[in-house]
Scaffold this motif. Structure first.
Motif, short mmCIF file in Angstrom:
data_model
loop_
_atom_site.label_atom_id
_atom_site.label_comp_id
_atom_site.label_asym_id
_atom_site.label_seq_id
_atom_site.Cartn_x
_atom_site.Cartn_y
_atom_site.Cartn_z
N ARG A 1 0.82 -1.21 0.00
CA ARG A 1 0.00 0.00 0.00
C ARG A 1 0.85 1.25 0.00
O ARG A 1 0.35 2.33 -0.33
CB ARG A 1 -0.92 0.01 1.22
N GLN A 2 2.11 1.15 0.40
CA GLN A 2 3.01 2.30 0.45
C GLN A 2 4.35 1.92 -0.15
O GLN A 2 4.67 0.73 -0.31
CB GLN A 2 3.21 2.76 1.90
N GLY A 3 5.15 2.94 -0.47
CA GLY A 3 6.48 2.70 -0.99
C GLY A 3 7.40 2.14 0.08
O GLY A 3 7.10 2.20 1.28
N PRO A 4 8.57 1.61 -0.31
CA PRO A 4 9.48 1.01 0.68
C PRO A 4 9.97 1.99 1.73
O PRO A 4 9.98 1.68 2.93
CB PRO A 4 10.63 0.48 -0.19
N PHE A 5 10.36 3.19 1.31
CA PHE A 5 10.79 4.18 2.29
C PHE A 5 9.62 4.65 3.14
O PHE A 5 9.79 4.94 4.33
CB PHE A 5 11.46 5.38 1.60
N GLU A 6 8.44 4.74 2.54
CA GLU A 6 7.25 5.14 3.29
C GLU A 6 6.92 4.13 4.39
O GLU A 6 6.49 4.52 5.48
CB GLU A 6 6.06 5.30 2.35
N LEU A 7 7.09 2.84 4.11
CA LEU A 7 6.81 1.82 5.12
C LEU A 7 7.75 1.96 6.31
O LEU A 7 7.32 1.90 7.48
CB LEU A 7 6.94 0.43 4.50
N VAL A 8 9.04 2.12 6.03
CA VAL A 8 10.02 2.31 7.11
C VAL A 8 9.74 3.61 7.84
O VAL A 8 9.80 3.69 9.08
CB VAL A 8 11.45 2.30 6.53
N TRP A 9 9.40 4.64 7.07
CA TRP A 9 9.12 5.96 7.63
C TRP A 9 7.94 5.90 8.60
O TRP A 9 8.01 6.44 9.71
CB TRP A 9 8.82 6.91 6.47
N LYS A 10 6.86 5.25 8.19
CA LYS A 10 5.68 5.17 9.04
C LYS A 10 5.98 4.42 10.34
O LYS A 10 5.52 4.82 11.43
CB LYS A 10 4.53 4.47 8.31
N ALA A 11 6.76 3.35 10.23
CA ALA A 11 7.11 2.59 11.43
C ALA A 11 7.92 3.46 12.40
O ALA A 11 7.69 3.43 13.62
CB ALA A 11 7.90 1.34 11.05
N ALA A 12 8.86 4.23 11.86
CA ALA A 12 9.68 5.09 12.71
C ALA A 12 8.87 6.22 13.32
O ALA A 12 9.05 6.60 14.49
CB ALA A 12 10.85 5.65 11.90
N VAL A 13 7.94 6.80 12.54
CA VAL A 13 7.11 7.90 13.04
C VAL A 13 6.18 7.41 14.16
O VAL A 13 6.00 8.09 15.18
CB VAL A 13 6.28 8.51 11.89
N ASP A 14 5.60 6.23 13.99
CA ASP A 14 4.62 5.72 14.96
C ASP A 14 5.25 5.10 16.19
O ASP A 14 4.58 4.96 17.23
CB ASP A 14 3.71 4.69 14.29
N ALA A 15 6.53 4.71 16.09
CA ALA A 15 7.16 3.93 17.17
C ALA A 15 7.02 4.55 18.55
O ALA A 15 6.62 3.87 19.51
CB ALA A 15 8.62 3.67 16.82
N PRO A 16 7.33 5.84 18.75
CA PRO A 16 7.28 6.38 20.12
C PRO A 16 5.87 6.51 20.67
O PRO A 16 5.69 6.72 21.88
CB PRO A 16 7.92 7.78 19.97
#
Length: 411
Positions: free
Chosen positions: A374-389
């Protein structure tokens, strides 16, 4: 299609982002190929005769008129639109603004530094992140105050532009034309210096960090703030809705932006009085005006044709994977055209062909990727990092909302 924040995805935004990403590459490709000088390389062009010489001369001129700074301005406006969407999402979910968005901006800053150090010195992500950190709290203002903040950012940008024009440039002794490359050699060997390795280029960019970041941190921020806030205001004004007000606003943007901006963009290439002034204002003042015109014209065309054509869908694919495509296009250009791995100087037509080829590759890669994700590869990593905290707090808040709803439903 709803996104992760529960907001219906706006197809026209994806198309516009894709156009902005591809258009920005058209500006940057000349940096990678180092083919600014008209007629500096004519490999294969002589076979086309007089037509080839004309194309070799005018392709970079047309590219500059259509792309230089224009699509970057469009990308900046769309960044502001995205900020407005994030703001509305935060209010809807009861999140404090702008704390989560500031975290996103810090991650974007780190991502931009990695991209700058490892890929290319003209990275825009760090500059965007810096301005976003400053601008994000302003979205809490009422619209009338936000308009004033936008006007102030625009005035600051114009002040800096006029000041830059009146400054006396530092005169440097020019290097000999053949200092870097022996253009007379058939393979374009480097003459007086050996080509640096990739790791030497990385070290050089880091060593010259503040010099290379002058545009991103000093020159561009007032303009970026102005365009970000314009994007926020255009979103609040309903530009991306399908009603008559949106159509009227689109027409005004197209007519005003292109009617005023394009003549000024062409003016600098004509032997007319004031052409040098137009050239000075080209990238940072005239280009954003054209960007508003591109925005309005694209929306008009999308509404008339439904936004479902083949090319619109391919641009939308790139737009949905915008961060991945932006970084990937620079990586591809770096590998192909760097001093340690280049194909040789291509000339103007070759450079344009390279842009078209990389653009087609991005569209194909984005289309194939989105068939499975559903998202690009960098977007997937990006979303995980943004949501983590915030995952723990989000789970707690969701549990409390469910308990509250259950309690309220008990008679």
């Amino acid at each position: 299609m709803p996104n992760s924040h529960g907001i219906k995805r706006v197809q026209s935004l994806d198309v516009l982002r894709g156009i902005a990403i591809i258009g920005t590459l058209l500006s940057n490709i000349w940096v990678f190929t180092n083919d600014y000088d008209v007629g500096s390389s004519t490999g294969g062009i002589s076979q086309l005769g007089k037509l080839g010489e004309v194309l070799q001369e005018y392709v970079p001129i047309v590219s500059t008129m259509l792309a230089n700074g224009k699509f970057l301005g469009l990308l900046s406006i769309l960044f502001g639109v995205g900020m407005a969407i994030q703001f509305e999402s935060a209010l809807r979910h009861g999140h404090r603004w702008p704390w989560r968005y500031e975290w996103r901006s810090l991650l974007l800053m780190a991502d931009g530094f990695i991209h700058f150090a490892l890929v290319v010195s003209i990275d825009i992500l760090m500059g965007y992140a810096l301005v976003a950190i400053i601008v994000a709290p302003l979205l809490r203002l009422r619209t009338k105050w936000l308009v004033m903040a936008t006007a102030l950012a625009g005035a600051m940008h114009l002040f800096m532009e006029f000041r830059r024009m009146t400054e006396t440039p530092y005169a440097e002794e020019p290097l000999p034309d053949d200092y870097y490359r022996d253009d007379s050699a058939p393979t374009g060997e480097w003459s007086n210096v050996s080509a640096p390795t990739y790791f030497e280029e990385v070290v050089s960019r880091i060593d010259d960090f503040w010099v290379l970041r002058d545009e991103a941190f000093i020159v561009a921020p007032p303009l970026s703030a102005f365009l970000f806030l314009c994007g926020v205001l255009l979103w609040r004004a309903g530009l991306f809705k399908g009603d008559e007000r949106a159509r009227t606003l689109s027409r005004r943007l197209a007519i005003g932006g292109l009617g005023l901006g394009m003549p000024l963009a062409v003016w600098e290439f004509l032997p007319l009085p004031g052409a040098d002034v137009a050239s000075d204002f080209s990238r940072y003042t005239i280009a954003p005006i054209v960007a508003f015109g591109y925005l309005g014209l694209t929306l008009i065309l999308l509404r008339r044709r439904g936004g479902s054509g083949f090319l619109a869908r391919r641009f939308a694919d790139v737009g949905r994977t915008a961060l991945s495509c932006y970084m990937l296009q620079n990586v591809i250009a770096l590998v192909i055209f760097s001093q340690w791995g280049h194909l040789g100087r291509l000339g103007s037509l070759g450079t344009f062909a390279a842009w078209a080829g990389i653009s087609a590759l991005l569209m194909l890669a984005a289309h194939l990727w989105l068939k499975r994700f559903r998202q690009g590869p960098f977007e997937l990593v990006w979303k995980a990092a943004v949501d983590a905290p915030f995952r723990r707090a989000d789970r707690t808040g969701e549990r409390q909302r469910r308990e509250k709803d259950t309690t309220a439903s008990v008679p």
